[in-house]
Design a protein around this motif. Sequence first.
Motif, PDB file in Angstrom:
ATOM      1  N   GLN A 112       0.822  -1.209   0.000  1.00  0.00           N
ATOM      2  CA  GLN A 112       0.000   0.000   0.000  1.00  0.00           C
ATOM      3  C   GLN A 112       0.860   1.265   0.000  1.00  0.00           C
ATOM      4  O   GLN A 112       0.518   2.261  -0.646  1.00  0.00           O
ATOM      5  CB  GLN A 112      -0.926  -0.006   1.215  1.00  0.00           C
ATOM      6  N   ASP A 122      -1.576   0.075 -11.294  1.00  0.00           N
ATOM      7  CA  ASP A 122      -2.879  -0.491 -10.954  1.00  0.00           C
ATOM      8  C   ASP A 122      -3.118  -1.740 -11.808  1.00  0.00           C
ATOM      9  O   ASP A 122      -3.046  -1.689 -13.037  1.00  0.00           O
ATOM     10  CB  ASP A 122      -3.953   0.573 -11.237  1.00  0.00           C
ATOM     11  N   SER A 124      -5.978  -3.754 -11.358  1.00  0.00           N
ATOM     12  CA  SER A 124      -7.354  -4.176 -11.079  1.00  0.00           C
ATOM     13  C   SER A 124      -7.923  -4.987 -12.238  1.00  0.00           C
ATOM     14  O   SER A 124      -8.744  -5.890 -12.031  1.00  0.00           O
ATOM     15  CB  SER A 124      -8.233  -2.944 -10.814  1.00  0.00           C
ATOM     16  N   TRP A 127      -6.953  -8.499 -11.796  1.00  0.00           N
ATOM     17  CA  TRP A 127      -7.749  -9.129 -10.740  1.00  0.00           C
ATOM     18  C   TRP A 127      -9.156  -9.501 -11.208  1.00  0.00           C
ATOM     19  O   TRP A 127      -9.750 -10.437 -10.667  1.00  0.00           O
ATOM     20  CB  TRP A 127      -7.810  -8.223  -9.502  1.00  0.00           C
ATOM     21  N   LYS A 139      -7.363 -11.004  -1.496  1.00  0.00           N
ATOM     22  CA  LYS A 139      -7.620  -9.818  -2.308  1.00  0.00           C
ATOM     23  C   LYS A 139      -7.451  -8.561  -1.475  1.00  0.00           C
ATOM     24  O   LYS A 139      -6.870  -7.564  -1.942  1.00  0.00           O
ATOM     25  CB  LYS A 139      -9.022  -9.863  -2.910  1.00  0.00           C
ATOM     26  N   SER A 142      -4.059  -7.432  -1.145  1.00  0.00           N
ATOM     27  CA  SER A 142      -3.499  -6.984  -2.417  1.00  0.00           C
ATOM     28  C   SER A 142      -4.071  -5.634  -2.850  1.00  0.00           C
ATOM     29  O   SER A 142      -3.747  -5.136  -3.933  1.00  0.00           O
ATOM     30  CB  SER A 142      -3.796  -8.011  -3.514  1.00  0.00           C
ATOM     31  N   THR A 143      -4.900  -5.049  -2.012  1.00  0.00           N
ATOM     32  CA  THR A 143      -5.645  -3.843  -2.366  1.00  0.00           C
ATOM     33  C   THR A 143      -5.070  -2.607  -1.682  1.00  0.00           C
ATOM     34  O   THR A 143      -4.780  -2.624  -0.486  1.00  0.00           O
ATOM     35  CB  THR A 143      -7.123  -4.006  -1.979  1.00  0.00           C
ATOM     36  N   GLY A 147      -8.682   1.352  -2.966  1.00  0.00           N
ATOM     37  CA  GLY A 147      -9.606   0.311  -3.382  1.00  0.00           C
ATOM     38  C   GLY A 147      -9.198  -0.433  -4.641  1.00  0.00           C
ATOM     39  O   GLY A 147      -9.899  -1.356  -5.080  1.00  0.00           O
ATOM     40  N   LYS A 148      -8.048  -0.060  -5.220  1.00  0.00           N
ATOM     41  CA  LYS A 148      -7.564  -0.731  -6.414  1.00  0.00           C
ATOM     42  C   LYS A 148      -6.522  -1.791  -6.035  1.00  0.00           C
ATOM     43  O   LYS A 148      -5.905  -1.703  -4.981  1.00  0.00           O
ATOM     44  CB  LYS A 148      -6.938   0.289  -7.374  1.00  0.00           C
ATOM     45  N   GLN A 149      -6.318  -2.771  -6.932  1.00  0.00           N
ATOM     46  CA  GLN A 149      -5.356  -3.833  -6.655  1.00  0.00           C
ATOM     47  C   GLN A 149      -4.003  -3.512  -7.306  1.00  0.00           C
ATOM     48  O   GLN A 149      -3.947  -3.033  -8.438  1.00  0.00           O
ATOM     49  CB  GLN A 149      -5.868  -5.183  -7.167  1.00  0.00           C
ATOM     50  N   TYR A 150      -2.943  -3.828  -6.544  1.00  0.00           N
ATOM     51  CA  TYR A 150      -1.588  -3.543  -7.016  1.00  0.00           C
ATOM     52  C   TYR A 150      -0.645  -4.732  -6.860  1.00  0.00           C
ATOM     53  O   TYR A 150       0.528  -4.633  -7.189  1.00  0.00           O
ATOM     54  CB  TYR A 150      -0.996  -2.359  -6.231  1.00  0.00           C
TER      55      TYR A 150
END
Length: 430
Positions: A112, A122, A124, A127, A139, A142-143, A147-150
């Motif tokens: 993060q 990003d 996402s 994902w 998940k 990983s967020t 609120g986005k996944q990286y």
Amino acid sequence: MVQRLPISRRNLLLGAAATFGVPAILAGCGSSEPTAAPPGGKSAGNLGTITLGSNYSDEVPKKSLASVIKGFTQGEVKINTVDHNTFQENINRYLKGTPDDVFTWFAGYRMQFFAEQGLATDISDVWREIGGDYTPAMKAASTGSDGKQYFVPFTYYPWAVFYRKSVWQEKGYEVPKTLDELTALAKKMKTDGLIPIAFADKDGWPAMGTFDILNMRMNGYDFHISLMGGKESWTDPKVKQVFDTWRGLMEYHQPAALGRTWEEAGQSLQQKKTGMYLLGMFVAQQFPENERDDIDFFTFPEINPTYGTDSIDAPIDGYMISAKAKNVDGAKALLKHLAQGSSQNIATKLDPGTLASNSKADTSGYSSLQKRGAELVSKATHIAQFLDRDTRPDFASTVMIPSLQTFVGKPNEIDPLLASIEKQKANIFR
């Protein structure tokens, strides 16, 4: 005052990083390991060359990653392997310099932090394709805060107290349920000619695991995470009590820890010179394959009945894409490959100290140790990611590593040490 350790190759590298930046270190210490590209070029679906910065410098995980990458057929992957500690302690400069497309990293706060700094891409969209193969908890780890996944989880491993079953059976040792029982067991081991607790902190991070578990056992998960987030004082009596308790256990720890690597401590357990070892399940890497069935473990015993044994460290390792990636399409394709259960099965078979993060991975081939590890994690109420992953990377590397090494070297000087940590923390967590 923080103790000055003798100049080592690692410290020299860190000094070079401060002067020249991490890319120079990566070029000097890394080893480029290209995998074979599929025939046909881009016209046949080849996504070109993807670079991967890896901290898997130990023999077993390095071989494991190479084997997994061989199954990737959409492009050529060039792996740039760097000493684990050099990579980790210089990651910030690396990502701001000329990073690889994909890089090995950790879930949770450490992920993060770099996402918030705009140093990660990003993923996402990745994902949306792989999400069905992961639990909500994976998940969430990983967020980013947006609120986005990286991050794509690859493997994880629990921390526990490891021992050799044959030694314990021979000596009649029993698994301790409380700190008093652990202390009594350690005394018995000393009379039997064993060093009770294998211990090493030459590389700076292993002692973090001891602090984590003592703090969670004594003060609970919520306080521990709040402390890692800079929201609690290091001069709090609760923290001092952790160090006091740790100091009381020092006489049972393997001496001269600041000159020993975790691998060497693991070998002392394998050689039956020490009775037990608090470490990640990757300690199995130090055992020959024909001795791994002799490894067992127990979760660190209860200290405060309010919290019991509800919390453990179980760090998640995985992959991210740098914000400066030159081949984003290729990098995303590689992450999808690494996210597959079949890819992670290759890794967990070659590396007995890891577990697959993909919930649909085939666990039927797990060793008894791996099955026990998965069971331990599934029963934990709270799972921490490890001190250097649950706090700011600069605080972990510049404050906590030297501070814990100072404590290991001079365990009787707790008050000035905690005051120093708190002062430095206040300057970092603004």
